[in-house]
Design an enzyme around this catalytic site. Structure first.
Site, PDB file in Angstrom:
ATOM      1  N   CYS A  33      57.708  21.230  11.769  1.00 46.00           N
ATOM      2  CA  CYS A  33      58.534  21.949  12.756  1.00 46.00           C
ATOM      3  C   CYS A  33      57.967  21.698  14.158  1.00 46.00           C
ATOM      4  O   CYS A  33      58.701  21.527  15.136  1.00 46.00           O
ATOM      5  CB  CYS A  33      58.524  23.444  12.489  1.00 46.00           C
ATOM      6  SG  CYS A  33      58.793  23.905  10.777  1.00 46.00           S
TER       7      CYS A  33
ATOM      8  N   CYS B  44      53.763  25.201  11.680  1.00 47.24           N
ATOM      9  CA  CYS B  44      54.215  24.306  10.597  1.00 47.24           C
ATOM     10  C   CYS B  44      54.292  22.936  11.235  1.00 47.24           C
ATOM     11  O   CYS B  44      54.989  22.759  12.241  1.00 47.24           O
ATOM     12  CB  CYS B  44      55.575  24.784  10.095  1.00 47.24           C
ATOM     13  SG  CYS B  44      56.783  23.533   9.647  1.00 47.24           S
TER      14      CYS B  44
HETATM   15  P1  FAD Z   1      65.320  32.595  13.554  1.00 47.84           P
HETATM   16  O1  FAD Z   1      65.985  31.258  13.535  1.00 47.84           O
HETATM   17  O2  FAD Z   1      63.829  32.626  13.545  1.00 47.84           O
HETATM   18  O3  FAD Z   1      65.872  33.352  14.817  1.00 47.84           O
HETATM   19  C1  FAD Z   1      65.319  34.610  15.231  1.00 47.84           C
HETATM   20  C2  FAD Z   1      66.411  35.404  15.927  1.00 47.84           C
HETATM   21  O4  FAD Z   1      66.898  34.656  17.049  1.00 47.84           O
HETATM   22  C3  FAD Z   1      67.663  35.665  15.090  1.00 47.84           C
HETATM   23  O5  FAD Z   1      67.498  36.816  14.321  1.00 47.84           O
HETATM   24  C4  FAD Z   1      68.731  35.814  16.161  1.00 47.84           C
HETATM   25  O6  FAD Z   1      68.707  37.130  16.705  1.00 47.84           O
HETATM   26  C5  FAD Z   1      68.288  34.871  17.245  1.00 47.84           C
HETATM   27  N1  FAD Z   1      68.935  33.550  17.169  1.00 47.84           N
HETATM   28  C6  FAD Z   1      69.017  32.714  16.110  1.00 47.84           C
HETATM   29  N2  FAD Z   1      69.609  31.572  16.455  1.00 47.84           N
HETATM   30  C7  FAD Z   1      69.938  31.685  17.751  1.00 47.84           C
HETATM   31  C8  FAD Z   1      70.587  30.825  18.677  1.00 47.84           C
HETATM   32  N3  FAD Z   1      70.994  29.605  18.335  1.00 47.84           N
HETATM   33  N4  FAD Z   1      70.784  31.274  19.937  1.00 47.84           N
HETATM   34  C9  FAD Z   1      70.366  32.508  20.326  1.00 47.84           C
HETATM   35  N5  FAD Z   1      69.702  33.363  19.487  1.00 47.84           N
HETATM   36  C10 FAD Z   1      69.507  32.954  18.228  1.00 47.84           C
HETATM   37  N6  FAD Z   1      62.245  25.888   9.914  1.00 47.84           N
HETATM   38  C11 FAD Z   1      62.534  24.905   9.024  1.00 47.84           C
HETATM   39  O7  FAD Z   1      62.807  25.177   7.852  1.00 47.84           O
HETATM   40  N7  FAD Z   1      62.554  23.574   9.431  1.00 47.84           N
HETATM   41  C12 FAD Z   1      62.267  23.212  10.709  1.00 47.84           C
HETATM   42  O8  FAD Z   1      62.252  22.034  11.045  1.00 47.84           O
HETATM   43  C13 FAD Z   1      61.947  24.248  11.647  1.00 47.84           C
HETATM   44  N8  FAD Z   1      61.645  23.942  12.928  1.00 47.84           N
HETATM   45  C14 FAD Z   1      61.287  24.945  13.792  1.00 47.84           C
HETATM   46  C15 FAD Z   1      60.948  24.615  15.107  1.00 47.84           C
HETATM   47  C16 FAD Z   1      60.574  25.615  15.978  1.00 47.84           C
HETATM   48  C17 FAD Z   1      60.198  25.241  17.391  1.00 47.84           C
HETATM   49  C18 FAD Z   1      60.513  26.982  15.544  1.00 47.84           C
HETATM   50  C19 FAD Z   1      60.069  28.066  16.477  1.00 47.84           C
HETATM   51  C20 FAD Z   1      60.865  27.304  14.258  1.00 47.84           C
HETATM   52  C21 FAD Z   1      61.258  26.302  13.364  1.00 47.84           C
HETATM   53  N9  FAD Z   1      61.633  26.604  12.067  1.00 47.84           N
HETATM   54  C22 FAD Z   1      61.948  25.605  11.189  1.00 47.84           C
HETATM   55  C23 FAD Z   1      61.817  28.002  11.648  1.00 47.84           C
HETATM   56  C24 FAD Z   1      63.285  28.431  11.856  1.00 47.84           C
HETATM   57  O9  FAD Z   1      63.756  28.076  13.145  1.00 47.84           O
HETATM   58  C25 FAD Z   1      63.461  29.942  11.703  1.00 47.84           C
HETATM   59  O10 FAD Z   1      62.590  30.605  12.601  1.00 47.84           O
HETATM   60  C26 FAD Z   1      63.206  30.425  10.294  1.00 47.84           C
HETATM   61  O11 FAD Z   1      64.042  29.740   9.392  1.00 47.84           O
HETATM   62  C27 FAD Z   1      63.464  31.942  10.169  1.00 47.84           C
HETATM   63  O12 FAD Z   1      64.819  32.196  10.508  1.00 47.84           O
HETATM   64  P2  FAD Z   1      65.396  33.601  10.872  1.00 47.84           P
HETATM   65  O13 FAD Z   1      66.631  33.807  10.053  1.00 47.84           O
HETATM   66  O14 FAD Z   1      64.319  34.640  10.763  1.00 47.84           O
HETATM   67  O15 FAD Z   1      65.885  33.481  12.386  1.00 47.84           O
END
Ligand code: FAD
Length: 419
Positions: free
Chosen positions: A348, A345
């Protein structure tokens, strides 16, 4: 969890939450204005590099994933390609080592784009705020899993084997370098065992690995806070903060909130340490005289606050036996910056690259340079413009997140009152 304010020392720093909280609002005001100046809002960045680790998938098709670029005619003339070509700089080859398709200098913790690189386009960061984009699912989870896997440095084969015997971690994944990871491996693994392993390292392992984990987890928490604060209610189409999103992703894991403060102190300490160099830095864009003066004044304001709250003792790391960990720490952090090219994305990817580069610049300032290096006369090219821009913009993003945390506390209190 939303109500509770953190108190006492911010672990492994010499600063406490109260001190940082007391300056965060004025600090944010200065940083917010700074991020809108011509010098700091323009950045040349290559968003088209291929993912070096696996075949990228899951490209985001939502409109909010797209990045608006600016025409070269709209950026300060000083940075246009034809002018940079005339600058008298040492040849790139003398300074640079290369990964396939990208470059770094030995002192760098991150792989950087700079104004002289061939690819890339100028972006006005104020036109591309970090917010909810809809990028999610296994593609996004895989990128986070790969990033946390970089925390496994310094573990011996025996350590890995015993960790695997204890838990259900995919053996192939742990014994393969990041270059061999396929997204399928990563999504079947799900992030939690690796994040858990890294989190266990937080309790048991050395300071260097704790710091590494805190940096990554704090950055992840800050990104989550931004996307929860600037969130799209998909039922109504309205942009507004989502308390539920913030509670699930950050507030219900208080240590994630702590690590956002930790990153903020680390960045402030780097700015404070580089005071001598940054005070003499030329922020002139060749544009309006008043703006150049106000950019310098705002940088001064940030440095002055950084000197008060940037209390992190970098000399505690990489001492004695841990000296050998530094090169590994650096190589793994560089890998994290390369993993950003796998983010499917664009917006991101943009903010992921900026913030890993900003943190990488802070690490370079803290761990790679001695005090004499900050002499601006002896070392005028110590930091690239992109390093200075990403350092301050990253601190700005963290300050935005800490301000958002305060807003979430208010929303929580209002909800409590009305229920
Ligand atoms: P995710 O955030 O994908 O986390 C996956 C797993 O990691 C969680 O289930 C948990 O077990 C663990 N976890 C979560 N947070 C933490 C933490 N702080 N410390 C340790 N472990 C943790 N989405 C947007 O809408 N806007 C953006 O600007 C954006 N920027 C991104 C930048 C990057 C580099 C990446 C890789 C992703 C970005 N995303 C962004 C996507 C977003 O970060 C999430 O991946 C997405 O919203 C899905 O969230 P999720 O609930 O599946 O958990």
């Amino acid at each position: 969890q939303c109500k509770a304010k953190l108190t006492g020392p911010i672990e492994t720093t010499q600063c406490d939450y109260e001190t940082l909280e007391s300056v965060i609002s004025p600090l944010h005001t200065s940083l917010h204005s700074l991020a809108r100046t011509s010098f700091f809002k323009h950045l040349k960045i290559d968003l088209l590099r291929e993912c070096p680790f696996w075949e990228s998938n899951g490209f985001c098709v939502l409109r909010d994933c797209a990045v608006t670029t600016v025409d070269e005619q709209d950026i300060p003339p000083k940075w246009r390609a034809e002018c940079l070509g005339r600058l008298n700089r040492p040849p790139q080859d003398e300074l640079r080592k290369s990964f396939p398709g990208c470059y770094y200098r030995d002192s760098d913790f991150c792989v950087l784009d700079d104004e002289e690189s061939k690819g890339g386009e100028y972006v006005d960061l104020t036109l591309n705020p970090e917010r909810f984009t809809g990028y999610a699912g296994s593609a996004a989870n895989s990128v986070w899993a790969a990033i946390y896997q970089e925390n496994c440095f310094g573990l011996s084969e025996a350590d890995l084997r015993s960790t695997m015997e204890e838990g259900d971690i995919d053996q192939d994944l742990l014994t393969t370098s990041s270059h061999g990871i396929s997204p399928a491996d990563l999504s079947s693994l799900v992030l939690s065992p690796l994040a858990k392993q890294a989190h266990d390292a937080e309790k048991d392992l050395c300071l260097e690995k704790k710091v590494y984990y805190r940096i990554i987890s704090g950055l992840h928490a800050s990104i989550s806070t931004q996307l929860c604060f600037h969130n799209l209610d998909q039922r109504t189409g309205e942009w507004k903060p989502s308390l539920q999103c913030f509670t699930d992703r950050v507030a219900s894991h208080p240590e994630r909130l702590q690590y956002m403060y930790f990153n903020t102190v680390l960045l402030l300490r780097a700015i404070s340490r580089a005071e001598r160099y940054l005070s003499a830095y030329d922020f002139n864009t060749g544009g309006v005289q008043d703006e150049n003066a106000s950019t310098t004044r705002l940088v001064r304001e940030v440095i002055d606050r950084a000197k008060v709250v940037g209390q992190f003792d970098e000399t505690q790391l990489f001492q004695g036996e841990a000296k050998t960990l530094k090169e590994e720490f650096k190589a793994h952090f560089r890998n994290v910056t390369r993993i950003m090219d796998c983010v499917g994305c664009d917006k991101c990817r943009l903010w992921g690259k900026i913030q890993t580069s900003g943190v990488g610049t802070a690490l370079k300032i803290l761990f790679e340079l001695d005090d004499a290096a900050f002499d601006p006369v002896a070392n005028p090219n110590l930091l690239l413009r992109s390093e200075v821009v990403t350092l301050f913009n990253t601190l700005h993003q963290f300050s935005e997140s800490l301000m958002a945390v305060d807003e979430f506390r208010l929303i929580w209190a209002q909800n409590e009152e009305s229920s």
